[in-house]
Motif scaffolding. Structure first.
Motif, PDB file in Angstrom:
ATOM      1  N   ARG A  27      17.067   5.958  -0.770  1.00  0.00           N
ATOM      2  CA  ARG A  27      16.791   5.191  -0.561  1.00  0.00           C
ATOM      3  C   ARG A  27      15.925   6.177   0.906  1.00  0.00           C
ATOM      4  NH1 ARG A  27      22.062   2.259   1.499  1.00  0.00           N
ATOM      5  NH2 ARG A  27      21.514   1.385  -0.768  1.00  0.00           N
ATOM      6  N   SER A  28      16.330   7.302   0.993  1.00  0.00           N
ATOM      7  CA  SER A  28      15.574   7.974   2.446  1.00  0.00           C
ATOM      8  C   SER A  28      13.805   7.699   2.201  1.00  0.00           C
ATOM      9  CB  SER A  28      16.207   8.705   2.763  1.00  0.00           C
ATOM     10  OG  SER A  28      16.354   9.790   1.819  1.00  0.00           O
ATOM     11  N   GLU A  29      14.135   8.247   0.681  1.00  0.00           N
ATOM     12  CA  GLU A  29      12.568   8.581   0.880  1.00  0.00           C
ATOM     13  C   GLU A  29      11.569   7.581   0.282  1.00  0.00           C
ATOM     14  OE1 GLU A  29      13.270  12.641  -2.104  1.00  0.00           O
ATOM     15  OE2 GLU A  29      12.897  10.258  -2.972  1.00  0.00           O
ATOM     16  N   ARG A  30      12.527   5.906   0.187  1.00  0.00           N
ATOM     17  CA  ARG A  30      11.330   4.404   0.268  1.00  0.00           C
ATOM     18  C   ARG A  30      11.512   4.772   1.047  1.00  0.00           C
ATOM     19  NH1 ARG A  30      15.747   3.931  -4.386  1.00  0.00           N
ATOM     20  NH2 ARG A  30      17.506   2.812  -2.956  1.00  0.00           N
ATOM     21  N   ALA A  31      12.659   4.629   2.373  1.00  0.00           N
ATOM     22  CA  ALA A  31      12.265   3.798   3.269  1.00  0.00           C
ATOM     23  C   ALA A  31      11.071   4.794   4.249  1.00  0.00           C
ATOM     24  CB  ALA A  31      13.798   4.926   4.559  1.00  0.00           C
ATOM     25  N   LYS A  32      10.810   5.932   4.011  1.00  0.00           N
ATOM     26  CA  LYS A  32       9.636   6.737   3.929  1.00  0.00           C
ATOM     27  C   LYS A  32       8.324   6.340   3.890  1.00  0.00           C
ATOM     28  CE  LYS A  32       8.242  11.380   5.160  1.00  0.00           C
ATOM     29  NZ  LYS A  32       8.663  12.935   4.329  1.00  0.00           N
ATOM     30  N   CYS A  33       8.041   6.222   2.414  1.00  0.00           N
ATOM     31  CA  CYS A  33       7.382   5.482   2.138  1.00  0.00           C
ATOM     32  C   CYS A  33       6.550   3.722   2.486  1.00  0.00           C
ATOM     33  CB  CYS A  33       7.207   5.554   0.542  1.00  0.00           C
ATOM     34  SG  CYS A  33       6.224   5.058  -0.923  1.00  0.00           S
ATOM     35  N   TRP A  34       7.719   3.267   3.192  1.00  0.00           N
ATOM     36  CA  TRP A  34       7.390   1.819   3.341  1.00  0.00           C
ATOM     37  C   TRP A  34       6.938   1.997   4.756  1.00  0.00           C
ATOM     38  CZ3 TRP A  34      12.499   0.273   1.353  1.00  0.00           C
ATOM     39  CH2 TRP A  34      12.404  -0.323   0.282  1.00  0.00           C
ATOM     40  N   GLU A  35       7.643   3.179   5.179  1.00  0.00           N
ATOM     41  CA  GLU A  35       7.092   3.093   6.455  1.00  0.00           C
ATOM     42  C   GLU A  35       4.885   3.405   6.694  1.00  0.00           C
ATOM     43  OE1 GLU A  35       7.579   5.835  11.156  1.00  0.00           O
ATOM     44  OE2 GLU A  35       9.242   5.705   9.779  1.00  0.00           O
ATOM     45  N   SER A  36       4.791   4.447   5.777  1.00  0.00           N
ATOM     46  CA  SER A  36       3.989   4.994   5.480  1.00  0.00           C
ATOM     47  C   SER A  36       2.873   3.586   5.509  1.00  0.00           C
ATOM     48  CB  SER A  36       3.654   6.017   4.971  1.00  0.00           C
ATOM     49  OG  SER A  36       4.571   7.283   4.718  1.00  0.00           O
ATOM     50  N   ARG A  37       2.893   3.254   4.386  1.00  0.00           N
ATOM     51  CA  ARG A  37       2.350   1.905   3.598  1.00  0.00           C
ATOM     52  C   ARG A  37       2.201   1.354   4.363  1.00  0.00           C
ATOM     53  NH1 ARG A  37       5.935  -2.004   0.758  1.00  0.00           N
ATOM     54  NH2 ARG A  37       6.320  -2.414   2.677  1.00  0.00           N
ATOM     55  N   ASP A  38       3.191   0.799   5.347  1.00  0.00           N
ATOM     56  CA  ASP A  38       2.953  -0.268   6.704  1.00  0.00           C
ATOM     57  C   ASP A  38       1.681   0.268   7.382  1.00  0.00           C
ATOM     58  OD1 ASP A  38       5.104  -2.263   5.889  1.00  0.00           O
ATOM     59  OD2 ASP A  38       6.492  -1.721   6.733  1.00  0.00           O
ATOM     60  N   LYS A  39       1.934   1.501   8.170  1.00  0.00           N
ATOM     61  CA  LYS A  39       1.222   1.684   8.816  1.00  0.00           C
ATOM     62  C   LYS A  39      -0.264   2.080   7.965  1.00  0.00           C
ATOM     63  CE  LYS A  39       4.013   4.438  11.775  1.00  0.00           C
ATOM     64  NZ  LYS A  39       4.346   5.977  12.431  1.00  0.00           N
ATOM     65  N   TYR A  40      -0.474   2.459   6.744  1.00  0.00           N
ATOM     66  CA  TYR A  40      -2.054   2.186   6.035  1.00  0.00           C
ATOM     67  C   TYR A  40      -2.099   0.073   6.394  1.00  0.00           C
ATOM     68  CZ  TYR A  40      -4.657   2.898   2.243  1.00  0.00           C
ATOM     69  OH  TYR A  40      -5.214   2.827   0.836  1.00  0.00           O
ATOM     70  N   PHE A  41      -1.432   0.248   5.905  1.00  0.00           N
ATOM     71  CA  PHE A  41      -1.603  -1.434   5.239  1.00  0.00           C
ATOM     72  C   PHE A  41      -2.211  -1.930   6.267  1.00  0.00           C
ATOM     73  CE2 PHE A  41       0.728  -2.760   1.031  1.00  0.00           C
ATOM     74  CZ  PHE A  41      -0.570  -1.172   0.217  1.00  0.00           C
ATOM     75  N   ALA A  42      -1.447  -1.589   7.980  1.00  0.00           N
ATOM     76  CA  ALA A  42      -1.683  -2.235   9.064  1.00  0.00           C
ATOM     77  C   ALA A  42      -3.642  -1.554   9.377  1.00  0.00           C
ATOM     78  CB  ALA A  42      -1.050  -2.024  10.366  1.00  0.00           C
ATOM     79  N   CYS A  43      -3.346  -0.742   9.366  1.00  0.00           N
ATOM     80  CA  CYS A  43      -5.097   0.069   9.648  1.00  0.00           C
ATOM     81  C   CYS A  43      -6.478  -0.245   8.937  1.00  0.00           C
ATOM     82  CB  CYS A  43      -5.035   1.350   9.510  1.00  0.00           C
ATOM     83  SG  CYS A  43      -6.367   2.366   9.134  1.00  0.00           S
ATOM     84  N   LEU A  44      -5.570  -0.762   7.334  1.00  0.00           N
ATOM     85  CA  LEU A  44      -6.617  -1.388   6.144  1.00  0.00           C
ATOM     86  C   LEU A  44      -7.313  -2.651   7.420  1.00  0.00           C
ATOM     87  CD1 LEU A  44      -5.442  -0.444   3.021  1.00  0.00           C
ATOM     88  CD2 LEU A  44      -7.762   0.704   4.132  1.00  0.00           C
ATOM     89  N   ASP A  45      -6.043  -3.632   7.665  1.00  0.00           N
ATOM     90  CA  ASP A  45      -6.463  -4.897   8.329  1.00  0.00           C
ATOM     91  C   ASP A  45      -6.989  -4.397   9.164  1.00  0.00           C
ATOM     92  OD1 ASP A  45      -4.216  -6.027   6.007  1.00  0.00           O
ATOM     93  OD2 ASP A  45      -2.245  -6.239   7.075  1.00  0.00           O
ATOM     94  N   ARG A  46      -6.609  -3.815   9.993  1.00  0.00           N
ATOM     95  CA  ARG A  46      -7.722  -3.983  11.345  1.00  0.00           C
ATOM     96  C   ARG A  46      -9.032  -3.657  11.191  1.00  0.00           C
ATOM     97  NH1 ARG A  46      -2.840  -0.564  12.988  1.00  0.00           N
ATOM     98  NH2 ARG A  46      -4.338   1.513  12.784  1.00  0.00           N
ATOM     99  N   ALA A  47      -8.880  -2.506   9.866  1.00  0.00           N
ATOM    100  CA  ALA A  47     -11.059  -2.085   9.166  1.00  0.00           C
ATOM    101  C   ALA A  47     -11.519  -3.225   8.825  1.00  0.00           C
ATOM    102  CB  ALA A  47     -11.082  -1.379   8.644  1.00  0.00           C
ATOM    103  N   ASN A  48     -10.344  -4.887   9.132  1.00  0.00           N
ATOM    104  CA  ASN A  48     -10.859  -5.601   7.415  1.00  0.00           C
ATOM    105  C   ASN A  48     -11.501  -4.847   6.141  1.00  0.00           C
ATOM    106  OD1 ASN A  48     -11.209  -8.314   6.881  1.00  0.00           O
ATOM    107  ND2 ASN A  48     -13.271  -8.254   7.721  1.00  0.00           N
ATOM    108  N   ILE A  49      -9.944  -4.336   5.481  1.00  0.00           N
ATOM    109  CA  ILE A  49     -10.426  -3.496   4.266  1.00  0.00           C
ATOM    110  C   ILE A  49      -9.262  -4.217   3.467  1.00  0.00           C
ATOM    111  CG2 ILE A  49     -10.333  -1.475   2.780  1.00  0.00           C
ATOM    112  CD1 ILE A  49     -11.750   0.049   5.118  1.00  0.00           C
ATOM    113  N   ILE A  50      -9.845  -4.785   1.845  1.00  0.00           N
ATOM    114  CA  ILE A  50      -9.211  -6.065   1.108  1.00  0.00           C
ATOM    115  C   ILE A  50      -9.041  -4.437   0.532  1.00  0.00           C
ATOM    116  CG2 ILE A  50      -9.003  -7.939  -0.193  1.00  0.00           C
ATOM    117  CD1 ILE A  50      -8.176  -8.376   3.177  1.00  0.00           C
TER     118      ILE A  50
END
Length: 109
Positions: A27-50
């Motif tokens: 559960r804690s590893e999934r939570a850590k992944c989701w946090e990293s994933r959300d930051k990664y996706f937010a960065c991709l969104d800011r860079a307009n990368i689909i």
């Protein structure tokens, strides 16, 4: 496993096993992944990368730290395209007049 797996700590070995899909994340590893994933996706969104797979060089340049964290913390099966396709399909359904439904399970009252 990496070439020098005999020098890895137990935590490093566990993290690599999660990344490769050899073991299920906790559960804690999934939570850590989701946090990293959300930051990664937010960065991709800011860079307009689909599609970060198709635009891998641009994604790596625009989101270097976020990419490294995402790859370190998550299993390799996570990828951006599926999430984007899901979002687009939901928008299409809403445009066609689909309505969200609340579904409850359990014993009837």
């Amino acid at each position: 496993m990496g070439l020098f797996s005999f020098t890895q700590s137990a935590d490093q070995k566990r993290a690599e096993e999660v990344r490769t899909g050899a073991v299920a994340p906790s559960r804690s590893e999934r939570a850590k992944c989701w946090e990293s994933r959300d930051k990664y996706f937010a960065c991709l969104d800011r860079a307009n990368i689909i599609d970060a797979l198709k635009d891998d060089k641009e994604a790596a340049r625009a989101c270097k730290a976020e990419t490294a964290d995402f790859e370190r913390d998550c299993a390799t099966q996570w990828y951006r395209v599926a999430n984007h396709q899901k979002e687009q399909r939901l928008k299409q359904l809403q445009a066609e007049g689909a309505r969200a439904m609340s579904i409850e399970t359990g014993p009837q009252k």
